[in-house]
Structure formats: C-alpha cells, structure tokens
Write a protein that holds these residues in place. Sequence first.
Motif, PDB file in Angstrom:
ATOM      1  N   ASN A 150       1.012  -1.360   0.071  1.00 30.27           N
ATOM      2  CA  ASN A 150      -0.162  -0.025   0.107  1.00 30.27           C
ATOM      3  C   ASN A 150       0.823   1.310  -0.110  1.00 30.27           C
ATOM      4  O   ASN A 150       0.646   2.275   0.586  1.00 30.27           O
ATOM      5  CB  ASN A 150      -0.996  -0.053   1.205  1.00 30.27           C
ATOM      6  CG  ASN A 150      -1.803  -1.064   0.979  1.00 30.27           C
ATOM      7  OD1 ASN A 150      -2.294  -1.635   0.272  1.00 30.27           O
ATOM      8  ND2 ASN A 150      -2.157  -1.654   2.133  1.00 30.27           N
ATOM      9  N   ASP A 151       1.814   1.498  -0.809  1.00 30.56           N
ATOM     10  CA  ASP A 151       2.849   2.103  -0.954  1.00 30.56           C
ATOM     11  C   ASP A 151       3.509   2.725   0.275  1.00 30.56           C
ATOM     12  O   ASP A 151       3.907   4.019   0.500  1.00 30.56           O
ATOM     13  CB  ASP A 151       2.304   3.791  -1.364  1.00 30.56           C
ATOM     14  CG  ASP A 151       1.716   3.467  -2.883  1.00 30.56           C
ATOM     15  OD1 ASP A 151       2.260   3.058  -3.627  1.00 30.56           O
ATOM     16  OD2 ASP A 151       0.610   4.183  -3.391  1.00 30.56           O
ATOM     17  N   VAL A 152       3.799   1.919   1.084  1.00 30.56           N
ATOM     18  CA  VAL A 152       4.459   1.881   2.456  1.00 30.56           C
ATOM     19  C   VAL A 152       5.755   0.869   2.380  1.00 30.56           C
ATOM     20  O   VAL A 152       5.461  -0.346   2.045  1.00 30.56           O
ATOM     21  CB  VAL A 152       3.604   1.597   3.788  1.00 30.56           C
ATOM     22  CG1 VAL A 152       4.595   1.713   4.982  1.00 30.56           C
ATOM     23  CG2 VAL A 152       2.531   2.435   3.528  1.00 30.56           C
ATOM     24  N   LEU A 153       6.971   1.278   2.413  1.00 29.15           N
ATOM     25  CA  LEU A 153       7.912   0.400   2.450  1.00 29.15           C
ATOM     26  C   LEU A 153       8.104  -0.279   3.730  1.00 29.15           C
ATOM     27  O   LEU A 153       8.114   0.299   4.585  1.00 29.15           O
ATOM     28  CB  LEU A 153       9.488   1.206   2.101  1.00 29.15           C
ATOM     29  CG  LEU A 153      10.799   0.476   2.056  1.00 29.15           C
ATOM     30  CD1 LEU A 153      10.698  -0.678   1.100  1.00 29.15           C
ATOM     31  CD2 LEU A 153      11.961   1.386   2.154  1.00 29.15           C
ATOM     32  N   ILE A 154       8.168  -1.720   3.768  1.00 32.73           N
ATOM     33  CA  ILE A 154       8.379  -2.496   4.961  1.00 32.73           C
ATOM     34  C   ILE A 154       9.716  -3.115   4.749  1.00 32.73           C
ATOM     35  O   ILE A 154      10.085  -3.685   3.846  1.00 32.73           O
ATOM     36  CB  ILE A 154       7.271  -3.593   5.000  1.00 32.73           C
ATOM     37  CG1 ILE A 154       6.032  -2.712   5.050  1.00 32.73           C
ATOM     38  CG2 ILE A 154       7.626  -4.285   5.969  1.00 32.73           C
ATOM     39  CD1 ILE A 154       4.698  -3.839   4.912  1.00 32.73           C
ATOM     40  N   LEU A 155      10.830  -2.433   5.602  1.00 30.58           N
ATOM     41  CA  LEU A 155      11.909  -3.035   5.712  1.00 30.58           C
ATOM     42  C   LEU A 155      12.282  -3.826   6.876  1.00 30.58           C
ATOM     43  O   LEU A 155      11.910  -3.628   7.933  1.00 30.58           O
ATOM     44  CB  LEU A 155      12.920  -1.722   5.787  1.00 30.58           C
ATOM     45  CG  LEU A 155      14.436  -2.147   6.005  1.00 30.58           C
ATOM     46  CD1 LEU A 155      15.175  -2.837   5.050  1.00 30.58           C
ATOM     47  CD2 LEU A 155      15.206  -0.782   6.395  1.00 30.58           C
ATOM     48  N   SER A 156      12.583  -5.279   6.661  1.00 25.63           N
ATOM     49  CA  SER A 156      12.763  -6.066   7.672  1.00 25.63           C
ATOM     50  C   SER A 156      14.218  -6.442   7.884  1.00 25.63           C
ATOM     51  O   SER A 156      14.995  -6.949   7.084  1.00 25.63           O
ATOM     52  CB  SER A 156      11.914  -7.423   7.361  1.00 25.63           C
ATOM     53  OG  SER A 156      10.711  -7.201   7.021  1.00 25.63           O
ATOM     54  N   MET A 157      14.728  -6.510   9.302  1.00 24.87           N
ATOM     55  CA  MET A 157      16.097  -6.658   9.419  1.00 24.87           C
ATOM     56  C   MET A 157      16.252  -7.727  10.315  1.00 24.87           C
ATOM     57  O   MET A 157      15.394  -7.798  11.454  1.00 24.87           O
ATOM     58  CB  MET A 157      16.722  -5.570  10.133  1.00 24.87           C
ATOM     59  CG  MET A 157      16.599  -4.256   9.300  1.00 24.87           C
ATOM     60  SD  MET A 157      17.454  -2.853  10.154  1.00 24.87           S
ATOM     61  CE  MET A 157      17.464  -1.629   9.061  1.00 24.87           C
TER      62      MET A 157
END
Length: 114
Positions: A9-16
């Motif tokens: 939904n146009d949100v960047l989800i960055l998983s570390m």
Amino acid sequence: MKFKHQLKNDVLILSMQGDLIGEDSGLDIVAMINDQIQKGIKLCVIDISGLRYINSSGIGVLITILTKFRNKGGEVCLLSPSDNVQKLLIITKLNAIFNIADSEEEAFEILKNA
C-alpha cells in the motif's frame, strides 16, 4: 545482518535480522532507501523484531533512514523492537524521536496519521 524489503500500500516495509552494526549492509540499506524515495515512497515501517543487537553505527543507519524520509515529508515507524533493543532506544532517548509500534496494523495507523 540480513534485510529484505517489500512495498505494501505504498509503504516500504524493511525487515532486519541479526546484528545492526553498520557494516556494508548499512550502506546497502541506505542505497535501497534512496531508490525507494526517488520512486516517491514517503512512508516506511522498519521491522526490527529480528535484531539482536544494535551498536552506535547501527543507530546511525536508523537515524539516516529517518532523516531521509522526513526530509521528503515522509515518516518512519519502528516495528516490534526486542527487549534489548527497546532498552537501547530508551537509554539513547531515540524512543522520543522514532514512532514505535507493536504490530504492523498499529504501524500503518501511526503512519497514516503522521
């Protein structure tokens, strides 16, 4: 440290996952962030539930990400910090600078209202 990213939904989800100690992966993350911002992405959820440890360089990476998004009128929300990472955020007073959420739904709500 390993990381992956996706758009939702146009949100960047960055998983570390692993240890955020600012090695080469920090540079790779910032380069990826720059690409996403150039594509018009303004909101970012950083899932740090898989981080075991963050040092000062890792904190620098998180602050760099936050600064880049805010400079473009965007916002960042940290998702599910572990107890150790939560303590570090409190000690460094970064909990007052970053939005922090316990669930992805809460993070999206925070960003929607930012």
